[in-house]
Write a protein that holds these residues in place. Structure first.
Motif, mmCIF file in Angstrom:
data_model
loop_
_atom_site.group_PDB
_atom_site.id
_atom_site.type_symbol
_atom_site.label_atom_id
_atom_site.label_comp_id
_atom_site.label_asym_id
_atom_site.label_seq_id
_atom_site.Cartn_x
_atom_site.Cartn_y
_atom_site.Cartn_z
ATOM 1 N N ARG A 45 41.936 78.575 43.883
ATOM 2 C CA ARG A 45 43.238 78.844 43.527
ATOM 3 C C ARG A 45 44.331 77.568 43.768
ATOM 4 N N VAL A 46 43.728 76.827 44.616
ATOM 5 C CA VAL A 46 44.653 75.541 44.950
ATOM 6 C C VAL A 46 44.933 74.626 43.907
ATOM 7 N N VAL A 47 46.017 74.530 43.257
ATOM 8 C CA VAL A 47 46.462 73.843 42.131
ATOM 9 C C VAL A 47 46.640 72.186 42.510
ATOM 10 N N THR A 48 46.598 72.060 43.907
ATOM 11 C CA THR A 48 46.739 70.573 44.404
ATOM 12 C C THR A 48 45.293 69.977 44.433
ATOM 13 N N GLY A 49 44.992 68.859 44.894
ATOM 14 C CA GLY A 49 43.714 68.406 45.173
ATOM 15 C C GLY A 49 43.097 67.771 43.767
ATOM 16 N N TRP A 50 43.779 67.961 42.786
ATOM 17 C CA TRP A 50 43.342 67.252 41.817
ATOM 18 C C TRP A 50 43.759 65.859 41.702
ATOM 19 N N HIS A 56 36.659 57.056 35.582
ATOM 20 C CA HIS A 56 36.779 57.800 34.161
ATOM 21 C C HIS A 56 37.938 57.852 33.777
ATOM 22 N N LEU A 57 38.555 56.910 33.250
ATOM 23 C CA LEU A 57 39.980 56.754 32.736
ATOM 24 C C LEU A 57 40.492 57.824 32.204
ATOM 25 N N GLY A 58 41.637 58.660 32.429
ATOM 26 C CA GLY A 58 42.353 59.545 31.510
ATOM 27 C C GLY A 58 41.678 60.826 32.323
ATOM 28 N N LYS A 59 40.573 60.941 32.995
ATOM 29 C CA LYS A 59 40.012 62.003 33.424
ATOM 30 C C LYS A 59 40.706 62.351 34.867
ATOM 31 N N VAL A 60 40.751 63.923 35.114
ATOM 32 C CA VAL A 60 40.868 64.070 36.799
ATOM 33 C C VAL A 60 39.437 64.580 37.254
ATOM 34 N N TYR A 61 39.747 64.893 38.711
ATOM 35 C CA TYR A 61 38.664 65.418 39.169
ATOM 36 C C TYR A 61 38.931 66.136 40.442
ATOM 37 N N LYS A 62 38.181 66.842 41.041
ATOM 38 C CA LYS A 62 38.295 67.741 42.207
ATOM 39 C C LYS A 62 37.049 68.103 42.693
ATOM 40 N N ASN A 102 26.840 72.463 49.645
ATOM 41 C CA ASN A 102 28.145 72.886 50.013
ATOM 42 C C ASN A 102 29.338 72.499 49.364
ATOM 43 N N LYS A 103 28.930 71.822 48.232
ATOM 44 C CA LYS A 103 30.219 71.351 47.460
ATOM 45 C C LYS A 103 29.636 70.822 45.893
ATOM 46 N N PHE A 104 30.852 70.755 45.106
ATOM 47 C CA PHE A 104 30.274 70.251 43.865
ATOM 48 C C PHE A 104 31.529 69.559 43.353
ATOM 49 N N LYS A 105 31.553 68.579 42.399
ATOM 50 C CA LYS A 105 32.668 67.869 41.893
ATOM 51 C C LYS A 105 32.801 68.083 40.412
ATOM 52 N N LEU A 106 33.989 68.616 39.927
ATOM 53 C CA LEU A 106 34.500 68.478 38.536
ATOM 54 C C LEU A 106 35.186 67.541 38.139
ATOM 55 N N TYR A 107 34.774 67.062 36.674
ATOM 56 C CA TYR A 107 35.869 66.164 36.145
ATOM 57 C C TYR A 107 36.120 66.721 34.749
ATOM 58 N N SER A 108 37.255 66.416 34.132
ATOM 59 C CA SER A 108 37.889 66.967 33.168
ATOM 60 C C SER A 108 36.966 66.295 32.070
ATOM 61 N N VAL A 109 36.899 67.008 30.915
ATOM 62 C CA VAL A 109 36.116 66.544 29.513
ATOM 63 C C VAL A 109 37.146 65.841 28.777
ATOM 64 N N SER A 110 38.800 66.491 28.844
ATOM 65 C CA SER A 110 39.481 65.991 27.940
ATOM 66 C C SER A 110 40.518 65.221 28.731
ATOM 67 N N ASP A 111 41.248 64.220 28.464
ATOM 68 C CA ASP A 111 42.212 63.536 29.212
ATOM 69 C C ASP A 111 43.513 64.406 29.591
ATOM 70 N N THR A 113 46.061 64.601 33.441
ATOM 71 C CA THR A 113 46.520 63.797 34.786
ATOM 72 C C THR A 113 46.595 64.919 35.968
ATOM 73 N N SER A 114 46.592 64.477 36.928
ATOM 74 C CA SER A 114 46.639 65.463 38.214
ATOM 75 C C SER A 114 48.196 66.216 38.182
#
Length: 133
Positions: A45-50, A56-62, A102-111, A113-114
């Protein structure tokens, strides 16, 4: 005596219900014994951390923490996003990378910003199934 018959009926009915989970493959191909299968679910639920990706230009990750699941190897992970109830604010779909126990990383498919992810209050709903022993 009649009051005891109804709960006993439900106990007998529930005793016949069986749950079954089978894992056919895992990201690291490390399979454990079937009695050790665990499914763990969470909502980030933490909306920060993006973060805006520099690779990967234009993408965000967390990074999503699932250390509380106590997996002993990389589980199979599914994740999706959801935002607040405003129909004009959308959240992107993801590709899942770098899964470990322990963890995984997400990358947005579409462009995105954080700042958009925070503004749209994008949360991550995830489920992981793996081995706990």
């Amino acid at each position: 005596m009649a009051g005891l018959q109804i709960p006993m009926f439900f106990l007998v009915l529930l005793a016949g219900i069986r749950s079954d989970t089978k894992i056919l493959d895992t990201p690291d191909r490390n399979m454990g014994p079937e009695p050790c299968i665990r499914t763990c679910t969470g909502i980030d639920r933490v909306v920060t951390g993006w973060y805006n990706s520099g690779v990967h230009l234009g993408k965000v990750y967390k990074d999503i923490d699932m250390s509380g699941c106590d997996f002993v190897s990389s589980p199979v992970v599914t994740a999706l996003s959801g935002g607040n109830s405003n129909p004009y604010r959308v959240c992107p779909s993801f590709t899942i990378r770098n899964i470990d126990n322990n963890k995984f990383k997400l990358y947005s498919v579409s462009d995105f910003t954080s700042d958009e992810m925070r503004k749209n209050e994008c949360k991550v709903f995830w489920t992981a199934t793996g081995f706990a022993c």
